[in-house]
Write a protein that holds these residues in place. Structure first.
Motif, short mmCIF file in Angstrom:
data_model
loop_
_atom_site.label_atom_id
_atom_site.label_comp_id
_atom_site.label_asym_id
_atom_site.label_seq_id
_atom_site.Cartn_x
_atom_site.Cartn_y
_atom_site.Cartn_z
N THR A 156 15.98 97.34 43.12
CA THR A 156 15.63 95.93 43.21
C THR A 156 15.47 95.38 41.78
N PRO A 161 10.31 90.74 41.94
CA PRO A 161 10.06 91.66 43.05
C PRO A 161 10.72 91.18 44.35
N GLY A 162 11.48 92.08 44.97
CA GLY A 162 12.12 91.77 46.23
C GLY A 162 13.47 91.09 46.11
N GLY A 190 16.99 98.27 47.81
CA GLY A 190 15.79 99.07 47.93
C GLY A 190 16.04 100.36 48.69
N ASN A 258 13.73 97.79 53.47
CA ASN A 258 12.97 98.22 52.29
C ASN A 258 11.47 98.31 52.55
N GLN A 263 8.27 97.06 49.39
CA GLN A 263 8.47 95.73 48.83
C GLN A 263 9.27 94.87 49.81
N ALA A 378 5.27 89.94 44.95
CA ALA A 378 4.82 91.19 44.33
C ALA A 378 3.72 91.86 45.14
N ASN A 379 3.02 91.11 45.98
CA ASN A 379 1.90 91.66 46.75
C ASN A 379 2.26 92.00 48.19
N LYS A 381 4.65 93.70 51.40
CA LYS A 381 5.38 94.93 51.72
C LYS A 381 6.45 94.73 52.80
#
Length: 392
Positions: A156, A161-162, A190, A258, A263, A378-379, A381
């Motif tokens: 990634t 992020p993501g 991912g 992923n 993430q 970023a936080n 899942k």
């Protein structure tokens, strides 16, 4: 010295019985292999009896890697198709024929073909590379293609992020026919081990679909082994139109792409479908037991329902509910936050009962970028949800 009568009788019995038995070995199936035991240049009444041994060209288990599947062919047919023998099948009359593309780009011309990175089972570190794979239409009755990500780990974007693509890697599919914007995501990346994806295909044209893997500029290890299966239009494994994933059985686990990588991915729009089993009319959904942060799609620490349209969310056709703080009239399909529940504002996970609408489905949508106070990628899942079908 003359032959004894008993020995001569035994020889005659074997001489006529063995060919006769072999002519009776015939397996059922529309697509089968005719196996010639006497070779292509032998002729004569006796040896022609050996030409009718048949067996269906079904999936078989690879001898060298029991996790992989091949197709049962005769050795000659396997060689003609460019396959590699790897074990026996059909009670020893056939060989398990493996088809593997281990180059950057290629064309799939056989069912049950594996696409692997060039160094597999090792990893590749090449950056800024594009590998294109085309799926030929091997039969006019092919309606879908299923991709099984047996082993797939792509990078990634480390700065976003993501994000799939850009500095990160991306896996995208192409379909000549797609009746829904939720049929498959724009790109994924991912850790995808054990996941799958369906591609819809029309019955016309030479190409039934495509797969593209692009590596970004970020250094790192990439590896993939992807199984390609053609799905017949009349197969029980054919997914409803517009489904990226299709699950069978009265219970199972559905996860976002992923989730294993920890993430949530950006810019996702796709549908998980569940086959309605006989005698079942609804399904219940709940967080997968024993999995930490099993539902983590937006920033709210509590469960949220309906007021999710401007952030990441999951939708499940469900019954209207009433809780202590608000009355919600109409559909309550939307779920977001970090707790999955049928009720609004809960800190403890709960279950959700679907309507009786079919096909059973769970849709997933994510934003392209962070949204202040609502979505911080970023936080987050993603989700791992279990389903259980409810009898009528």
């Amino acid at each position: 010295m003359g032959y004894h009568g008993s020995n001569l009788s035994a020889c005659l019995i074997l001489f006529f019985t063995i060919p006769l038995l072999l002519t009776l070995i015939e397996a059922k199936g529309n697509k089968s292999t005719n196996l010639s035991l006497d070779g292509p240049h032998r002729t004569g009444k006796l040896f022609s009896l050996f030409n009718v041994v048949r067996f269906p060209n079904e999936q078989c288990i690879s001898r060298s890697d029991p996790t992989m599947r091949g197709t049962c062919f005769s050795q000659i047919n396997c060689q003609e198709r460019g396959g590699t023998p790897d074990g026996n099948c059909a009670s020893g009359f056939g060989i398990c024929c493996m088809f593997v593309i281990q180059t950057c780009s290629g064309t799939v011309v056989q069912n049950c073909t594996y696409i692997q990175n060039m160094a597999f089972p090792g990893s590749d570190t090449t950056v800024s590379q594009t590998c294109n794979f085309m799926f030929n239409r091997i039969d006019p009755n092919i309606c879908q293609i299923r991709l099984d990500f047996d082993t797939t780990v792509l990078q990634t974007d480390p700065g976003l992020p993501g994000m799939c693509g850009g500095a990160g890697d991306s896996l995208t599919v192409g379909s000549p026919l797609s009746g829904s914007p939720f049929a498959f995501p724009s790109a994924i990346c991912g850790t995808l081990n054990g996941q799958h994806m369906y591609i819809e295909s029309s019955r016309m044209g030479v190409t039934a679909g495509s797969l593209t893997i692009e590596t970004g500029t970020t250094p790192g290890n990439r590896r993939y082994k992807i199984k390609v299966t053609y799905v017949d239009c009349h197969s029980e494994l054919r997914a409803p139109s517009g489904c990226a994933q299709f699950f069978t059985g009265v219970s199972g686990t559905v996860t976002s792409y992923n989730f294993q990588g920890g993430q949530i991915l950006r810019n996702q729009d796709y549908t998980h479908c569940i086959r309605q089993e006989e005698g079942f009319c609804q399904f219940e959904v709940f967080e997968t037991p024993g999995v930490a942060n099993a539902f983590s799609v937006s920033d709210d620490a509590l469960s949220r329902i309906q007021r999710c349209k401007n952030q990441n969310f999951v939708t499940i056709p469900s019954m209207a509910v009433q809780d202590f703080t608000t009355i919600i009239i109409g559909n309550t399909d939307y779920r977001c936050g970090m707790v999955f529940s049928s009720q609004f504002g809960q800190s403890t996970p709960g279950s959700l009962l679907s309507t009786r609408d079919t096909p059973f489905q769970i849709q997933f949508h994510t934003l392209v970028a962070d949204r202040l106070g609502l979505v911080t990628f970023a936080n987050l899942k993603g989700f791992s949800l279990d389903y259980s079908q409810i009898p009528c």
